[in-house]
Design a protein around this motif. Structure first.
Motif, mmCIF file in Angstrom:
data_model
loop_
_atom_site.group_PDB
_atom_site.id
_atom_site.type_symbol
_atom_site.label_atom_id
_atom_site.label_comp_id
_atom_site.label_asym_id
_atom_site.label_seq_id
_atom_site.Cartn_x
_atom_site.Cartn_y
_atom_site.Cartn_z
ATOM 1 N N PHE A 117 -37.419 52.973 -34.239
ATOM 2 C CA PHE A 117 -36.986 51.662 -34.544
ATOM 3 C C PHE A 117 -35.565 51.568 -35.159
ATOM 4 N N GLN A 118 -35.297 52.871 -35.931
ATOM 5 C CA GLN A 118 -34.108 53.124 -36.487
ATOM 6 C C GLN A 118 -33.060 53.289 -35.524
ATOM 7 N N GLN A 119 -33.341 53.614 -34.358
ATOM 8 C CA GLN A 119 -32.107 53.840 -33.235
ATOM 9 C C GLN A 119 -31.276 52.429 -32.927
ATOM 10 N N VAL A 120 -31.724 51.428 -33.483
ATOM 11 C CA VAL A 120 -31.122 50.239 -33.202
ATOM 12 C C VAL A 120 -29.706 50.203 -33.866
ATOM 13 N N TYR A 121 -29.799 51.077 -35.081
ATOM 14 C CA TYR A 121 -28.430 50.962 -35.995
ATOM 15 C C TYR A 121 -27.384 51.907 -35.285
ATOM 16 N N TYR A 122 -27.832 53.046 -34.446
ATOM 17 C CA TYR A 122 -26.837 54.062 -34.071
ATOM 18 C C TYR A 122 -26.881 54.523 -32.545
ATOM 19 N N ASP A 129 -29.804 53.492 -25.332
ATOM 20 C CA ASP A 129 -30.308 52.310 -25.482
ATOM 21 C C ASP A 129 -30.911 51.916 -27.013
ATOM 22 N N PRO A 130 -30.160 51.037 -27.688
ATOM 23 C CA PRO A 130 -30.668 51.082 -29.034
ATOM 24 C C PRO A 130 -31.819 50.126 -29.153
ATOM 25 N N ASN A 131 -32.218 49.601 -28.046
ATOM 26 C CA ASN A 131 -33.323 48.620 -28.306
ATOM 27 C C ASN A 131 -34.781 49.276 -27.675
ATOM 28 N N GLN A 132 -34.776 50.566 -27.741
ATOM 29 C CA GLN A 132 -36.148 51.112 -27.181
ATOM 30 C C GLN A 132 -37.444 50.488 -27.809
ATOM 31 N N ARG A 133 -37.058 50.026 -29.120
ATOM 32 C CA ARG A 133 -38.154 49.479 -29.821
ATOM 33 C C ARG A 133 -38.793 48.163 -29.206
ATOM 34 N N VAL A 146 -39.859 47.062 -38.114
ATOM 35 C CA VAL A 146 -38.643 46.368 -38.356
ATOM 36 C C VAL A 146 -38.122 46.108 -39.681
ATOM 37 N N ASP A 147 -38.857 45.494 -40.490
ATOM 38 C CA ASP A 147 -38.695 45.164 -41.873
ATOM 39 C C ASP A 147 -38.410 46.328 -42.704
ATOM 40 N N PHE A 148 -39.470 47.208 -42.490
ATOM 41 C CA PHE A 148 -39.429 48.676 -43.157
ATOM 42 C C PHE A 148 -38.075 49.268 -43.061
ATOM 43 N N CYS A 149 -37.593 49.511 -41.681
ATOM 44 C CA CYS A 149 -36.363 49.886 -41.313
ATOM 45 C C CYS A 149 -35.354 49.455 -41.935
ATOM 46 N N GLU A 150 -35.185 48.184 -41.802
ATOM 47 C CA GLU A 150 -34.167 47.239 -42.399
ATOM 48 C C GLU A 150 -33.951 47.462 -43.796
ATOM 49 N N ARG A 151 -35.218 46.874 -44.573
ATOM 50 C CA ARG A 151 -35.084 46.887 -46.008
ATOM 51 C C ARG A 151 -35.245 48.167 -46.815
ATOM 52 N N TYR A 152 -35.904 49.317 -46.286
ATOM 53 C CA TYR A 152 -36.088 50.488 -47.253
ATOM 54 C C TYR A 152 -35.328 51.596 -46.605
ATOM 55 N N ASP A 153 -35.378 52.046 -45.342
ATOM 56 C CA ASP A 153 -34.715 53.385 -44.660
ATOM 57 C C ASP A 153 -33.321 53.223 -44.432
ATOM 58 N N GLN A 154 -32.914 52.235 -43.767
ATOM 59 C CA GLN A 154 -31.401 52.526 -43.288
ATOM 60 C C GLN A 154 -30.683 51.778 -44.417
ATOM 61 N N ALA A 155 -31.069 51.372 -45.379
ATOM 62 C CA ALA A 155 -30.333 50.607 -46.766
ATOM 63 C C ALA A 155 -30.315 51.655 -47.689
ATOM 64 N N SER A 156 -31.052 53.012 -47.804
ATOM 65 C CA SER A 156 -31.179 53.802 -48.727
ATOM 66 C C SER A 156 -30.469 55.142 -48.638
ATOM 67 N N PHE A 157 -29.004 54.847 -48.506
ATOM 68 C CA PHE A 157 -28.059 55.810 -48.621
ATOM 69 C C PHE A 157 -27.040 55.748 -49.635
#
Length: 199
Positions: A117-122, A129-133, A146-157
């Protein structure tokens, strides 16, 4: 008995297997200590980001906690990248396997799929294909991943995010891993077609 006599499992006696089970129980009682050690080791892993992999994990868990997440979600966020060093091409599945006996099936599913799901970002930066999810679009837990990736994973750098130390999460980690493994009252129903099934 200090060790079993058999050299092939099929030759083991009931007494030997009871002996081994006692040793396994003692070993498994130290699981949280091994998880804490593995998490601390993430401080020295993959470089290039503005935070260490440990800081990323702590920050992900802190965001889930601040969002009102329960122990299952917070600890899943804490452990979601634990497989990076040993399974760099399927780290999500390794992390999901670690938590699976102790958390809701929904949370295991999220962690199992977060890498995809994170591949949508990069992925588009690599001509992929960023939309494999989207193959999971009809899955009941799709949006939660989707929410986990958006709110907790991709935002935590973010090096400026107020991130608590690992010790802050230790009580919740101990609560989750003190549960009876594979307790159906905790896990609930797993996906009918398995964790890779689109529906």
């Amino acid at each position: 008995m200090n060790h079993v006599a058999f050299t092939q499992m099929k030759d083991g006696t009931a007494e030997e297997y009871r002996f081994l089970e006692r040793l396994e129980d003692q070993f498994n009682a130290e699981l949280v200590e091994r998880l804490l050690k593995a998490l601390r080791h993430l401080a020295h892993g993959l470089s290039g980001y503005r935070v260490s992999r440990l800081e990323h994990s702590l920050q992900s868990a802190a965001r889930a906690e601040a969002d009102g997440g329960d122990d299952d979600l917070v600890i899943a966020a804490l452990l979601h990248d634990l497989g990076d060093e040993l399974a760099p091409y399927n780290h999500s599945q390794l992390a999901a396997s670690i938590i699976r006996p102790y958390v809701k099936a929904e949370v295991t599913w999220i962690i199992h799929h977060h890498g995809l799901f994170q591949q949508v970002y990069y992925a588009h930066h690599f001509g992929e294909d960023p939309n494999q999810r989207e193959r999971y679009r009809d899955h009941p837990w799709y949006q939660k991943c989707v929410d986990f990736c958006e709110r907790y994973d991709q935002a935590s750098f973010d090096p400026d995010y107020p991130t608590p130390p690992l010790e802050h999460f230790e009580p919740a980690l101990r609560r989750v891993f003190a549960r009876q493994p594979f307790d159906p009252e905790v896990i609930g129903a797993e996906p009918a077609g398995g964790f890779d099934s689109p529906v």
